[in-house]
Design a protein around this motif. Structure first.
Motif, short mmCIF file in Angstrom:
data_model
loop_
_atom_site.label_atom_id
_atom_site.label_comp_id
_atom_site.label_asym_id
_atom_site.label_seq_id
_atom_site.Cartn_x
_atom_site.Cartn_y
_atom_site.Cartn_z
N ALA A 79 0.83 -1.21 0.00
CA ALA A 79 0.00 0.00 0.00
C ALA A 79 0.86 1.25 0.00
N GLU A 80 1.93 1.25 0.76
CA GLU A 80 2.84 2.40 0.79
C GLU A 80 3.42 2.67 -0.59
N VAL A 81 3.78 1.59 -1.29
CA VAL A 81 4.40 1.75 -2.61
C VAL A 81 3.40 2.29 -3.62
N VAL A 82 2.22 1.65 -3.71
CA VAL A 82 1.27 2.03 -4.76
C VAL A 82 0.60 3.37 -4.46
N ALA A 83 0.59 3.77 -3.19
CA ALA A 83 0.00 5.07 -2.87
C ALA A 83 0.77 6.21 -3.52
N GLY A 84 2.03 5.99 -3.78
CA GLY A 84 2.82 7.02 -4.42
C GLY A 84 3.21 6.70 -5.84
N ASP A 85 2.77 5.54 -6.34
CA ASP A 85 3.17 5.12 -7.68
C ASP A 85 2.05 4.28 -8.26
N LEU A 86 1.11 4.92 -8.99
CA LEU A 86 -0.07 4.23 -9.49
C LEU A 86 0.31 3.07 -10.39
N VAL A 87 -0.47 1.99 -10.25
CA VAL A 87 -0.30 0.85 -11.13
C VAL A 87 -0.72 1.27 -12.54
N PRO A 88 0.10 1.00 -13.56
CA PRO A 88 -0.29 1.41 -14.92
C PRO A 88 -1.61 0.77 -15.34
N CYS A 89 -2.51 1.57 -15.88
CA CYS A 89 -3.80 1.09 -16.35
C CYS A 89 -3.83 1.13 -17.87
N PRO A 90 -4.47 0.15 -18.50
CA PRO A 90 -4.53 0.15 -19.97
C PRO A 90 -5.36 1.32 -20.46
N GLY A 91 -4.96 1.88 -21.59
CA GLY A 91 -5.74 2.93 -22.21
C GLY A 91 -5.49 4.29 -21.60
N PRO A 92 -6.03 5.33 -22.23
CA PRO A 92 -5.81 6.70 -21.76
C PRO A 92 -6.67 7.02 -20.55
N ARG A 93 -6.30 8.09 -19.87
CA ARG A 93 -7.09 8.60 -18.74
C ARG A 93 -7.43 10.05 -19.04
N GLU A 94 -8.71 10.33 -19.14
CA GLU A 94 -9.19 11.66 -19.50
C GLU A 94 -8.88 12.67 -18.39
N ASP A 95 -8.54 13.88 -18.78
CA ASP A 95 -8.36 14.96 -17.81
C ASP A 95 -9.71 15.64 -17.56
N ALA A 96 -10.30 15.35 -16.41
CA ALA A 96 -11.58 15.96 -16.04
C ALA A 96 -11.44 16.79 -14.77
N THR A 97 -10.24 17.30 -14.55
CA THR A 97 -9.99 18.03 -13.31
C THR A 97 -10.75 19.35 -13.24
N ASP A 98 -11.23 19.86 -14.38
CA ASP A 98 -12.01 21.10 -14.36
C ASP A 98 -13.49 20.86 -14.06
N LEU A 99 -13.91 19.61 -14.05
CA LEU A 99 -15.30 19.29 -13.75
C LEU A 99 -15.57 19.60 -12.27
N PRO A 100 -16.58 20.42 -11.96
CA PRO A 100 -16.79 20.85 -10.56
C PRO A 100 -17.48 19.79 -9.71
N LEU A 101 -16.78 18.69 -9.47
CA LEU A 101 -17.33 17.60 -8.66
C LEU A 101 -17.30 17.97 -7.18
N VAL A 102 -18.24 17.44 -6.42
CA VAL A 102 -18.26 17.57 -4.97
C VAL A 102 -18.66 16.23 -4.37
N THR A 103 -18.23 15.97 -3.15
CA THR A 103 -18.63 14.76 -2.45
C THR A 103 -19.72 15.09 -1.44
N VAL A 104 -20.61 14.14 -1.21
CA VAL A 104 -21.68 14.30 -0.23
C VAL A 104 -21.71 13.04 0.62
N ASP A 105 -21.24 13.15 1.86
CA ASP A 105 -21.08 12.00 2.74
C ASP A 105 -21.47 12.39 4.16
N PRO A 106 -21.56 11.41 5.06
CA PRO A 106 -21.78 11.76 6.46
C PRO A 106 -20.63 12.61 6.99
N PRO A 107 -20.89 13.46 8.00
CA PRO A 107 -19.82 14.31 8.55
C PRO A 107 -18.63 13.47 9.03
N GLY A 108 -17.45 13.93 8.71
CA GLY A 108 -16.23 13.26 9.19
C GLY A 108 -15.76 12.11 8.35
#
Length: 475
Positions: free
Chosen positions: A34-63
């Motif tokens: 877990a320590e290793v992969v937390a800082g070094d993502l496992v390569p995934c097949p195919g491209p990964r879209e850049d959606a960082t401008d999408l205004p996502l929000v999370t809605v969860d219980p407090p804390g």
């Protein structure tokens, strides 16, 4: 005001953890990976879209820290709505066949206890690197679902993406923002979408018992209280987004002939006839032309007779499990509680099966082969999740029973108001729901029918075995 339990021995769930052999930590090799992969993502097949401008929000219980989902809802004029739903991408971290994968298969899901969780994944992933925390870029599986003005899906896309949640919200802050007209723009349409989808649920014939749920609350001065879990509109609307995603995921897999679904068989005629007889005995109207979902939708769940009927409806949802297929699609693929085929894909941080179902959907959507490691695991998932679900249910029930026993330990002889949910007949032992504190318990010498309000006297509390018993007062 809630009754609370304090004092020596109160608040210690160690014996319960030992009873169920719950792991206290992760094996060293799992933490190391877990320590290793937390800082070094496992390569995934195919491209990964850049959606960082999408205004996502999370809605969860407090804390909450293990944030699986982030949303952005937009109106499409008269055409309906667009739902962008980012789901934590555990496939970017977990190496198939590695230590993390092996341990996750053993655990099945995160277990929630009042004094701390037993995680599916180590905290460095579940609460940090994989969690959709605000203000940081995270790998995600991004679903884009267009629904029409009636709430039905008309277009679906799913792909891997980079996302950045803008804000971490909870149900109360969203509710206040909606009431004041200051809600985050990404959730401003949540009431509209949520209500539309709730209407569609009744139309699908979804069987949704509104049974009172209890939860354990930590008290500021120490100890625990047992309180009724509130019915929160925002929480229900939020859940509808997840349910919709699970339904479109299920259809993707059915169309492709490969996947794993969450299934509940339709109740037989005998069970429905029994429920009709119960409704008649309780005085609950049931028109001949009405189905179960229509009757339940029109009830006030706080009415004693309605509460008893809702409790009985649980009998119609027996046989829940998972159905995996790889080639021929099974004849029965529905979920009676939802009224549609359904799959778990929206909580991969907390539930094992979601990661595999998601990989199937990604492959199908990209018109690519499903990975071999997914094919090999599909037949195992129903058993792994079945064992895990059973354990989770037992642990949750034990925690509630334990706190209930602590809370009531010094109140033997006290009378309480309750509702008879199930009765075996005149003078038999019944199941009674006591509202303050909210406990389900056995009650002896009951002389009134199901759905009756009743005064009960607490006769026994066994803290060690987590048992409380009542009798009808005045008999």
């Amino acid at each position: 005001m809630a009754l609370a339990a304090h004092g020596p021995g109160v608040g210690d769930f160690a014996s319960l953890r030992a009873e169920f052999a719950l792991p206290e930590s992760f094996p060293p090799q799992v933490l190391a990976e877990a320590e290793v992969v937390a800082g070094d993502l496992v390569p995934c097949p195919g491209p990964r879209e850049d959606a960082t401008d999408l205004p996502l929000v999370t809605v969860d219980p407090p804390g909450a820290k293990d944030l699986d989902q982030a949303m952005c809802l937009t109106r499409r004029g008269r055409r309906g709505y667009r739902i962008d739903y980012g789901i934590a991408d555990l496939g970017a971290f977990v190496v198939p066949g590695g230590a993390l994968d092996t341990e996750a298969r053993r655990r099945g899901q995160t277990l929630y206890l009042p004094d701390g969780n037993v995680g599916l994944h180590p905290a460095i992933l579940a609460e940090q690197a994989a969690s959709l925390l605000p203000g940081v870029v995270r790998p995600a599986v991004l679903w884009t679902i267009d629904i029409d003005a009636g709430g039905e899906p008309v277009a679906v896309r799913v792909r891997r993406a980079w996302v950045r949640s803008q804000e971490q919200l909870d149900h109360d802050t969203v509710a206040v923002g909606l009431w004041r007209g200051t809600a985050h723009p990404s959730v401003a349409a949540l009431p509209e979408v949520g209500r539309l989808r709730r209407e569609r649920a009744a139309g699908r014939g979804a069987v949704e018992p509104q049974v009172p749920e209890s939860r354990v609350r930590a008290e500021p001065e120490g100890g625990w209280a047992l309180v009724r879990r509130p019915q929160h509109d925002v929480e229900e609307w939020n859940a509808e987004i997840s349910l919709l995603t699970g339904m479109v995921a299920a259809q993707l897999m059915i169309d492709a002939g490969v996947g794993v679904l969450r299934t509940v068989p339709e109740a037989g005629d005998e069970a429905v006839d029994w429920l009709r007889r119960s409704a008649r005995a309780l005085g609950v109207p049931w028109p001949d032309s009405a189905g179960v979902s229509e009757v339940l939708a029109g009830l006030d769940p706080d009415d004693p007779a309605s509460l008893a009927l809702h409790a009985g409806t649980v009998r119609l949802l027996r046989g829940a499990g998972y159905t995996a297929f790889d080639g021929a699609v099974p004849e029965s693929v529905g979920h009676a509680g939802i009224g549609s085929p359904y799959a778990h894909v929206t909580a991969p941080i907390r539930r094992l099966v979601d990661r595999f179902a998601t990989e199937v959907c990604l492959a199908v959507a990209a018109d690519e082969p499903v990975p071999d490691w997914v094919h090999r695991t599909l037949p195992e998932l129903p058993r792994l999740m079945g064992v895990s679900d059973t354990l989770a249910s037992r642990v949750e029930r034990a925690c509630l029973d334990q706190v209930g026993a602590w809370v009531l330990a010094e109140r033997v002889g006290t009378t309480f108001d309750g509702v008879v949910l199930r009765s075996g007949g005149f003078g038999a032992v019944a199941e009674v729901y006591v509202e303050h504190p909210p406990v389900l318990a056995r009650c002896a010498d009951v002389t009134v029918p199901e759905g009756s309000t009743i005064t009960v006297r607490l006769t026994e509390v066994d803290v060690v075995n987590r048992r409380v018993c009542f009798e009808q007062a005045g008999t």
